[in-house]
Design an enzyme around this catalytic site. Sequence first.
Site, PDB file in Angstrom:
ATOM      1  N   GLY A 165       0.815  -1.207   0.000  1.00 15.05           N
ATOM      2  CA  GLY A 165       0.000   0.000   0.000  1.00 15.05           C
ATOM      3  C   GLY A 165       0.847   1.254   0.000  1.00 15.05           C
ATOM      4  O   GLY A 165       1.965   1.307  -0.530  1.00 15.05           O
ATOM      5  N   GLY A 166       0.334   2.296   0.655  1.00 11.10           N
ATOM      6  CA  GLY A 166       1.020   3.573   0.677  1.00 11.10           C
ATOM      7  C   GLY A 166       2.387   3.508   1.325  1.00 11.10           C
ATOM      8  O   GLY A 166       3.259   4.340   1.029  1.00 11.10           O
ATOM      9  N   GLY A 194      22.022  11.270 -31.461  1.00 11.06           N
ATOM     10  CA  GLY A 194      21.599  11.924 -30.232  1.00 11.06           C
ATOM     11  C   GLY A 194      22.150  11.246 -28.994  1.00 11.06           C
ATOM     12  O   GLY A 194      22.371  11.897 -27.966  1.00 11.06           O
ATOM     13  N   ALA A 195      22.392   9.933 -29.070  1.00  3.95           N
ATOM     14  CA  ALA A 195      22.932   9.216 -27.919  1.00  3.95           C
ATOM     15  C   ALA A 195      24.332   9.710 -27.580  1.00  3.95           C
ATOM     16  O   ALA A 195      24.720   9.747 -26.405  1.00  3.95           O
ATOM     17  CB  ALA A 195      22.948   7.715 -28.188  1.00  3.95           C
TER      18      ALA A 195
END
Length: 521
Positions: free
Chosen positions: A176-177, A411-412
Site C-alpha cells: 500500500g502507501g 543523439g545518444a
Amino acid sequence: MAPAEATLRSRTDELTAIKESARNGPDPAATERQHAKGKLTAHERIALLLDKGSFNEVEPLRRHRASGFGLEHRKPYSDGVVTGWGTVHGRTVFVYAHDFRIFGGALGEAHAQKIHKIMDLAEAAGAPVVSLNDGAGARIQEGVTALAGYGGIFQRNTRASGVIPQISVMLGPCAGGAAYSPALTDFVFMVRETSQMFITGPDVVKTVTGEEITQNGLGGADVHAGVSGVSHFAYDDEEHCLEDVRYLLSLLPANNRELAPVEPCADPADRLCDALLDIVPAGSGQAYDIRKVIEEIVDDGEYFEIHPAWATNIVCALTRFDGHVVGIVANQPASMAGVLDIEASEKGARFVQFCDAFNIPLVTLVDVPGFLPGVDQEHNGIIRRGAKLLYAYCNATVPRISLVLRKAYGGAYIVMDSRSIGADLALAWPTNEIAVMGAEGAANVVFRREINAADDPQAVREQRIAEYKSELMHPYYAAERGLIDDVIDPRETRAVLIRSLAMLRDKHADLPTRKHGNPPQ
C-alpha cells in the site's frame, strides 16, 4: 509491614529490567516465529548494520495511547519500531527498524512519531538514515492517524532528498502507501523470499483483474531488481544484504556539504592498463563486457554496481580513483549492443542526479550506437523519458569527464555527457567513431539515389561507406574540431583520468537562481 523505600539502586535495577523486556519483546514465541521465517529481529538487524556497541536507542520506552479494538490492553514498549543512531566504519548513521513481533510492525501514531523524530535528527546532524522495513502497513485500529503518520514520513523523505543519503532495506512485507517511502529514498535493498513490495496485493489483483499471482511473483526482490527497477539490489539473506549496506555507506558522504571519504590507495595512480588493448575489440560491431574495462582502470579493480539486474545495457557504479570516490556511467556493448532505451535512460539519469547531489564526480565511458528504435519505445515515451538522462547531465555541476571508447552515434552521443552539454573534459581512444550515424546507414541516406542508379549498387555502396568513414569518422575528426580535448593511449586511461579528476577537484559552478527545475517526466 511497610514496603521498603525505593532507592536509586532499585530504580536502576527496575529500569534495566524494563529495557531488557522491551528488547526481548512481549512474547518469546514471536521471536521464534520471526526466526522460523528466516528473519532477524529489529535489534539483531541493527547489530549487523552498525559498528559493534555503537547503537544509541531513542524512545525505547514509548507506548501508544490509542484505545478501542483492544488496544488499550496492549501497550508494549517501543510500539513496534526501534529507533536511534550509531556508527558505520566510525561515521554516524541514523536508523529505524520495524519490529514485526509487535503489531506486525504496523505503523500507528506513536510509532510514526518515533520515526519522524529520528529522521529530523538525521537531517539536523547531517548524517545518513537507514530504514529497516518489516511492517504490515498502517495500523488499522488507529485509523486516519496512522495514515497521517505516513504522510509525515513522506514529507521528511522529500525534504531530506539530496541533503542526506537515504537507504531503505526491505526485510519483510511493504504494501500500500507504505511502499512510497522506499520509493522516495536513494537506494532500495531487498531480500529474496522474505521481502515484498506492492501497492495492491495478490488478492486485490485477482479480484479486480482476474490475474492470479503469488506475493513474490507480484512484488518480490527479483521482480523489483530486474523488471520494475524499484529495487537496486537483491540478496539471498539478511546478513549479506546488510554487509553491502555498510559497504555502500563507506562510499557516500554524510551529507551534501561534504565530500565522500578518501581511502589510502596502494594501486599506483600511473599504472598502465595494457589489458585494455585486448579487452576492447577495434571493430565497432563486436561485443565485450564494459565491466572488464572498469575493473582495469579503477583502484584494485573494485566497484559497486547500482541496479546490476535492471537496464543492463547501461552500467552505473560507485568506485574509487586514487582513493577518491567517483561515479561511473558506461554503455554496455554486451547487452543490446549498449543502445540507450527508456529504462537505461532512467537508470542513468537517477544515478547522475544522485552523484551530483552528493558531490561525487562523474566519469562516462561511451560506446553507444544510438537510441533503441521501435514502436513500443516511441509509444512509451522515449522522447520525454530519454530526455531525463540529458537533463540530469546538463544540470550536473560536479566534475564531469567523458571518454569515447569506440562508437558514439547521433543523439545518444550528445546525451552521454558530450562536450556540447557541459562535460569538463571530453577524451577518446584512437578507436573512436563519432558521427550522426554509422557509416553504412549514412551512406544509404546520403548516396541513396547514386547507389540505386548504379550498375553495381553493392560496389558503389561499399565505396561510399569507405569514403564516409575516411572523411567524417576517422579517430581525429572530432579532436580537430575541438569537440574532443585529446585522443589518448588506452593504456594510459587510468593515469589520465586520475590526473584530470585531481585537476577538477575544486571545481565550482553555479546554476541560475531558481526554485527548482522542471525535469521531463
